[in-house]
Motif scaffolding. Structure first.
Motif, PDB file in Angstrom:
ATOM      1  N   GLU A 300       0.827  -1.210   0.000  1.00  0.00           N
ATOM      2  CA  GLU A 300       0.000   0.000   0.000  1.00  0.00           C
ATOM      3  C   GLU A 300       0.856   1.252   0.000  1.00  0.00           C
ATOM      4  O   GLU A 300       1.880   1.314   0.690  1.00  0.00           O
ATOM      5  N   GLY A 301       0.443   2.196  -0.803  1.00  0.00           N
ATOM      6  CA  GLY A 301       1.113   3.493  -0.819  1.00  0.00           C
ATOM      7  C   GLY A 301       2.223   3.599  -1.837  1.00  0.00           C
ATOM      8  O   GLY A 301       2.938   4.600  -1.863  1.00  0.00           O
ATOM      9  N   LEU A 302       2.424   2.577  -2.662  1.00  0.00           N
ATOM     10  CA  LEU A 302       3.424   2.779  -3.716  1.00  0.00           C
ATOM     11  C   LEU A 302       2.983   2.168  -5.034  1.00  0.00           C
ATOM     12  O   LEU A 302       2.005   1.438  -5.105  1.00  0.00           O
ATOM     13  N   ASP A 303       3.745   2.464  -6.063  1.00  0.00           N
ATOM     14  CA  ASP A 303       3.402   2.025  -7.402  1.00  0.00           C
ATOM     15  C   ASP A 303       4.219   0.770  -7.753  1.00  0.00           C
ATOM     16  O   ASP A 303       5.455   0.789  -7.668  1.00  0.00           O
ATOM     17  N   GLY A 304       3.523  -0.296  -8.116  1.00  0.00           N
ATOM     18  CA  GLY A 304       4.170  -1.574  -8.403  1.00  0.00           C
ATOM     19  C   GLY A 304       5.210  -1.503  -9.505  1.00  0.00           C
ATOM     20  O   GLY A 304       6.275  -2.117  -9.411  1.00  0.00           O
ATOM     21  N   GLU A 305       4.907  -0.725 -10.541  1.00  0.00           N
ATOM     22  CA  GLU A 305       5.847  -0.603 -11.667  1.00  0.00           C
ATOM     23  C   GLU A 305       7.161   0.032 -11.206  1.00  0.00           C
ATOM     24  O   GLU A 305       8.245  -0.379 -11.616  1.00  0.00           O
ATOM     25  N   ARG A 375      11.763   3.505   1.176  1.00  0.00           N
ATOM     26  CA  ARG A 375      12.208   4.711   0.466  1.00  0.00           C
ATOM     27  C   ARG A 375      11.140   5.187  -0.523  1.00  0.00           C
ATOM     28  O   ARG A 375      10.816   6.378  -0.592  1.00  0.00           O
ATOM     29  N   LEU A 376      10.571   4.226  -1.273  1.00  0.00           N
ATOM     30  CA  LEU A 376       9.563   4.606  -2.272  1.00  0.00           C
ATOM     31  C   LEU A 376       8.291   5.131  -1.606  1.00  0.00           C
ATOM     32  O   LEU A 376       7.652   6.059  -2.110  1.00  0.00           O
ATOM     33  N   ARG A 377       7.942   4.541  -0.474  1.00  0.00           N
ATOM     34  CA  ARG A 377       6.741   5.022   0.230  1.00  0.00           C
ATOM     35  C   ARG A 377       6.943   6.458   0.716  1.00  0.00           C
ATOM     36  O   ARG A 377       6.055   7.290   0.609  1.00  0.00           O
ATOM     37  N   LYS A 378       8.144   6.712   1.216  1.00  0.00           N
ATOM     38  CA  LYS A 378       8.451   8.057   1.696  1.00  0.00           C
ATOM     39  C   LYS A 378       8.374   9.061   0.557  1.00  0.00           C
ATOM     40  O   LYS A 378       7.758  10.118   0.661  1.00  0.00           O
ATOM     41  N   ALA A 379       8.989   8.668  -0.559  1.00  0.00           N
ATOM     42  CA  ALA A 379       8.994   9.558  -1.732  1.00  0.00           C
ATOM     43  C   ALA A 379       7.567   9.815  -2.205  1.00  0.00           C
ATOM     44  O   ALA A 379       7.211  10.933  -2.590  1.00  0.00           O
ATOM     45  N   ALA A 380       6.716   8.775  -2.163  1.00  0.00           N
ATOM     46  CA  ALA A 380       5.331   8.927  -2.620  1.00  0.00           C
ATOM     47  C   ALA A 380       4.580   9.880  -1.706  1.00  0.00           C
ATOM     48  O   ALA A 380       3.771  10.702  -2.173  1.00  0.00           O
ATOM     49  N   THR A 381       4.844   9.815  -0.398  1.00  0.00           N
ATOM     50  CA  THR A 381       4.148  10.708   0.539  1.00  0.00           C
ATOM     51  C   THR A 381       4.574  12.141   0.297  1.00  0.00           C
ATOM     52  O   THR A 381       3.747  13.064   0.314  1.00  0.00           O
ATOM     53  N   HIS A 382       5.874  12.354   0.068  1.00  0.00           N
ATOM     54  CA  HIS A 382       6.359  13.714  -0.175  1.00  0.00           C
ATOM     55  C   HIS A 382       5.787  14.300  -1.454  1.00  0.00           C
ATOM     56  O   HIS A 382       5.540  15.489  -1.541  1.00  0.00           O
ATOM     57  N   ALA A 383       5.600  13.421  -2.434  1.00  0.00           N
ATOM     58  CA  ALA A 383       5.109  13.908  -3.723  1.00  0.00           C
ATOM     59  C   ALA A 383       3.665  14.401  -3.633  1.00  0.00           C
ATOM     60  O   ALA A 383       3.228  15.194  -4.462  1.00  0.00           O
TER      61      ALA A 383
END
Ligand SMILES: Cc1ncc(COP(=O)(O)O)c(C=O)c1O
Length: 384
Positions: A300-305, A375-383
């Motif tokens: 949850e919270g990130l993009d699979g690709e 890391r990706l989840r964090k980046a997604a939240t910041h975006a």
């Protein structure tokens, strides 16, 4: 280090399969339809393979037609059956979680004027027999529901579904490409009139497959040419590929239970640790009724690709069920057909293990994945 966790896409060739194929790529190069010794040597290879596969499936060699793979077997089953039946039965029922080979064949028939019903699955990835019952009519010619789903691994109630189809006089086809070598296949118990298999998912070569056709079931050929494969599938046989397929099935017969016990233990460990370390993680598909090698999870919270590409950089090979259509990435049609919200479907990753998956690969994946996901989840939240 690398971790190949994409065995439902394809498997490596077993070295023993390669050895069995080699003579047919070199000295035994004959055309299986030639009457001379070279031809007969090739013919012998083809027929021996047919016997091995028939033996494992519990059918007669004459019930199998070799194809170029699962896709062609599915097309031959769906289009071949629909087009050979008369005007009284022009209705096709397929599940919405089928592989594209069945879905696109069904869409093509629809364009040609056939009636087609696409039946969705439940949230557990399982097609409900009652939903099939509601879709089938006296005009239904064919029902096609896969044995195990390639994305979630969910095992389908094919036995109950075939009974429903046959009670209304329809044929039943099942795509067993993802169940072969993973769970038992009993064609009689399933009640299949048509069943598709493919070599490259079971450590055989790419470009070889077969369709089981129950005696008396008529199919219209998709291609026209020579008399090979009883006129149903003309063309010079892919002798080495067929021989490799036969060897791959022989190996599966001897060791798939052991292979799957190992894969299940590794899969379960991967699942448990990912769920523990990276909550919220959602497992897609019925956890209890799944083939032993497959794990489909939404982080949850990130993009699979994006996750897939980041894992690729670490030599960890996985898959998403998404498809690239007209330049944009569409989430998995299987997950959407289960009613999974688009965001979660886009967050899905499939891990699929096999005969050659090692403990060390799972250790490596479990060491590398958590920091990447975080890391990706964090980046997604910041975006946002
Ligand atoms: C369920 C299912 N059916 C059919 C196919 C197609 O088989 P092939 O790659 O041999 O054409 C696949 C492979 O991706 C599959 O997973």
């Amino acid at each position: 280090m690398e971790a190949y966790l994409d065995c439902n896409s394809t498997t490596p060739l077993d070295p023993r399969v390669f050895e069995a194929m080699k003579p047919f790529l070199t000295g035994r190069f004959g055309n299986a339809s030639s009457f001379h010794q070279k031809g007969q040597a090739a013919r012998h290879g083809v027929e021996e393979a047919r016997e091995k596969i028939a033996d494992f499936l519990g059918v007669e060699p004459g019930d199998l037609v070799f194809t170029s793979g699962g896709t062609e077997a599915d097309n031959l089953a769906v289009k071949g059956a629909m087009e050979s039946l008369g005007p009284k039965r022009r209705h096709l029922v397929v599940s919405a979680i089928e592989h594209q080979a069945v879905l696109d064949a069904a869409r093509n028939l629809k364009e040609k004027g056939y009636a087609v019903t696409f039946v969705p699955a439940g949230a557990d990835g399982v097609v409900k027999p009652d939903a099939i019952k509601n879709a089938v009519t006296d005009q239904t010619a064919l029902v096609s529901v896969m044995h195990a789903n390639n994305e979630t691994g969910a095992i389908q109630p094919v036995q109950e579904i075939s009974k429903i189809a046959r009670a209304r006089g329809a044929l039943f086809h099942t795509d067993a490409v993802q169940s072969l070598g993973k769970i038992p296949i009993d064609i009689e118990a399933i009640g299949a009139d048509l069943l598709s298999v493919s070599a490259h998912k079971i450590y055989g070569p790419k470009g070889a497959g077969a369709l089981y056709i129950r005696k008396g079931v008529k199919l219209k050929a998709l291609t026209h040419g020579g008399h090979q494969e009883k006129n149903i599938r003309p063309g010079t046989e892919n002798v080495a590929g067929i021989v490799g397929f036969g060897k791959a099935v022989e190996l599966v017969a001897g060791q798939y239970q052991k292979d799957m016990e190992k894969a299940r233990a590794l899969r379960d460990r991967l699942e448990k640790e990912l769920l523990k370390k990276l909550a919220p993680v959602r497992v897609n598909g019925d956890e209890a009724r799944r083939v032993p090698n497959t794990l489909n999870v939404s982080f949850e919270g990130l993009d699979g690709e994006t996750l897939l590409m980041n894992l690729d950089l670490k030599n960890i090979y996985v898959s998403t069920g998404s498809a690239c259509t007209a330049g944009s990435v569409e989430p998995s049609h299987v997950l959407l057909a289960m009613g999974i919200p688009e965001g979660l479907a886009r967050a899905a990753i499939r891990f699929s293990l096999g005969r050659f998956t090692t403990e060390a690969e799972i250790d490596y994946a479990l060491a590398e994945i958590p920091p990447i996901v975080e890391r990706l989840r964090k980046a997604a939240t910041h975006a946002h």
